[in-house]
Write an enzyme that holds these catalytic residues in place. Structure first.
Site, PDB file in Angstrom:
ATOM      1  N   GLU A  24       2.951   4.681   5.131  1.00 24.06           N
ATOM      2  CA  GLU A  24       2.583   3.993   3.836  1.00 24.06           C
ATOM      3  C   GLU A  24       4.035   3.418   3.403  1.00 24.06           C
ATOM      4  O   GLU A  24       4.073   2.255   2.932  1.00 24.06           O
ATOM      5  CB  GLU A  24       2.058   4.856   2.747  1.00 24.06           C
ATOM      6  CG  GLU A  24       1.636   3.617   1.378  1.00 24.06           C
ATOM      7  CD  GLU A  24       1.018   4.679   0.267  1.00 24.06           C
ATOM      8  OE1 GLU A  24       0.752   5.697   0.576  1.00 24.06           O
ATOM      9  OE2 GLU A  24       0.761   4.153  -0.694  1.00 24.06           O
ATOM     10  N   HIS A  79       0.999  -0.183  -3.107  1.00 27.25           N
ATOM     11  CA  HIS A  79       0.649   1.198  -2.386  1.00 27.25           C
ATOM     12  C   HIS A  79      -0.227   0.710  -1.312  1.00 27.25           C
ATOM     13  O   HIS A  79      -1.110  -0.528  -1.316  1.00 27.25           O
ATOM     14  CB  HIS A  79       0.042   2.002  -3.451  1.00 27.25           C
ATOM     15  CG  HIS A  79       0.958   2.707  -4.099  1.00 27.25           C
ATOM     16  ND1 HIS A  79       1.543   4.137  -3.956  1.00 27.25           N
ATOM     17  CD2 HIS A  79       1.677   2.343  -5.232  1.00 27.25           C
ATOM     18  CE1 HIS A  79       2.345   4.672  -4.746  1.00 27.25           C
ATOM     19  NE2 HIS A  79       2.541   3.358  -5.633  1.00 27.25           N
ATOM     20  N   GLU A 141      -3.626  -0.920  -4.341  1.00 20.50           N
ATOM     21  CA  GLU A 141      -3.673  -0.150  -3.302  1.00 20.50           C
ATOM     22  C   GLU A 141      -4.533  -1.161  -2.258  1.00 20.50           C
ATOM     23  O   GLU A 141      -5.371  -1.709  -2.233  1.00 20.50           O
ATOM     24  CB  GLU A 141      -5.092   0.823  -3.730  1.00 20.50           C
ATOM     25  CG  GLU A 141      -4.580   1.867  -4.680  1.00 20.50           C
ATOM     26  CD  GLU A 141      -3.514   3.021  -3.800  1.00 20.50           C
ATOM     27  OE1 GLU A 141      -3.389   2.929  -2.714  1.00 20.50           O
ATOM     28  OE2 GLU A 141      -3.343   3.998  -4.646  1.00 20.50           O
TER      29      GLU A 141
HETATM   30 ZN   LIG Z   1       0.736   5.425  -2.449  1.00 13.46          ZN
END
Ligand SMILES: [Zn+2]
Length: 188
Positions: A24, A79, A141
């Site tokens: 990530e 993210h 996200e």
């Molecule tokens: Zn994250």
């Protein structure tokens, strides 16, 4: 001038979600850099700072403090998701200030428009960077690293560009960013 603070999630000793050969922390940095590049190349009344521009550890406190010290107009944390699921979702702080809700709606919709993925919704949570930053703050996200289909998308540079483009379109609309003058091409 709109002062946009971009926070690529994780970094250094904290890789964030790791699956399907993806980390990530690398994805968030790539997306954040794309967002910065497009904003600075195509718009005139915007300034950008990032909480990190390389693979380094930065505490959640320090990320918010950097934006607070700078007096940012907006805190944008990037993210990628994990834990079983697919698609895109965004978070604001659970106190849900009206102005922040409006910004979330504008930016969330712009991102969903760029991506042909499941819209998991506009959510709120008591995440540290959202709580500690003293300006409207949004955390996105962007797909699931532990979902095989999402991971295949995240491996494509063109998809990371689309994700960035969606963020930029939303920011431009939310903060009335003006495009750079484009001069007509010389006559042929
Ligand atoms: Zn994250």
């Amino acid at each position: 001038m709109a002062k946009i603070f971009i926070d690529p999630g994780h970094g250094g000793s904290d890789p964030g979600a790791v699956a399907n050969g993806l980390q990530e922390k690398n994805l968030t940095l790539a997306i954040a850099r794309h967002i910065r590049e497009i904003l600075l190349n195509e718009y005139q009344n915007v300034e950008v700072r990032m909480s990190r521009d390389r693979d380094v550890s930065v505490s959640l406190n320090e990320r918010a403090n950097m934006a607070n010290r700078w007096g940012a107009d907006f805190f944008l944390s990037i993210h990628n998701n994990a834990g079983g699921g697919t698609g895109f979702e965004s978070f604001i702080h659970s106190s849900r200030p009206m102005r922040t809700r409006q910004l979330q709606q504008t930016i969330h919709r712009a991102i969903v428009q760029q991506l042909n993925v499941r819209d998991r919704g506009q959510k709120s949570a008591n995440f540290a960077v959202l709580r500690l930053s003293r300006m409207p703050a949004l955390l996105t996200e962007n797909l699931f690293v532990d979902n095989a289909n999402d991971a295949a998308l995240l491996r494509r540079a063109s998809v990371l560009q689309l994700i960035a483009r969606g963020h930029v379109n939303g920011l431009a609309s939310a903060f009335n960013l003006r495009r750079n003058q484009v001069y007509p091409p010389p006559p042929s």
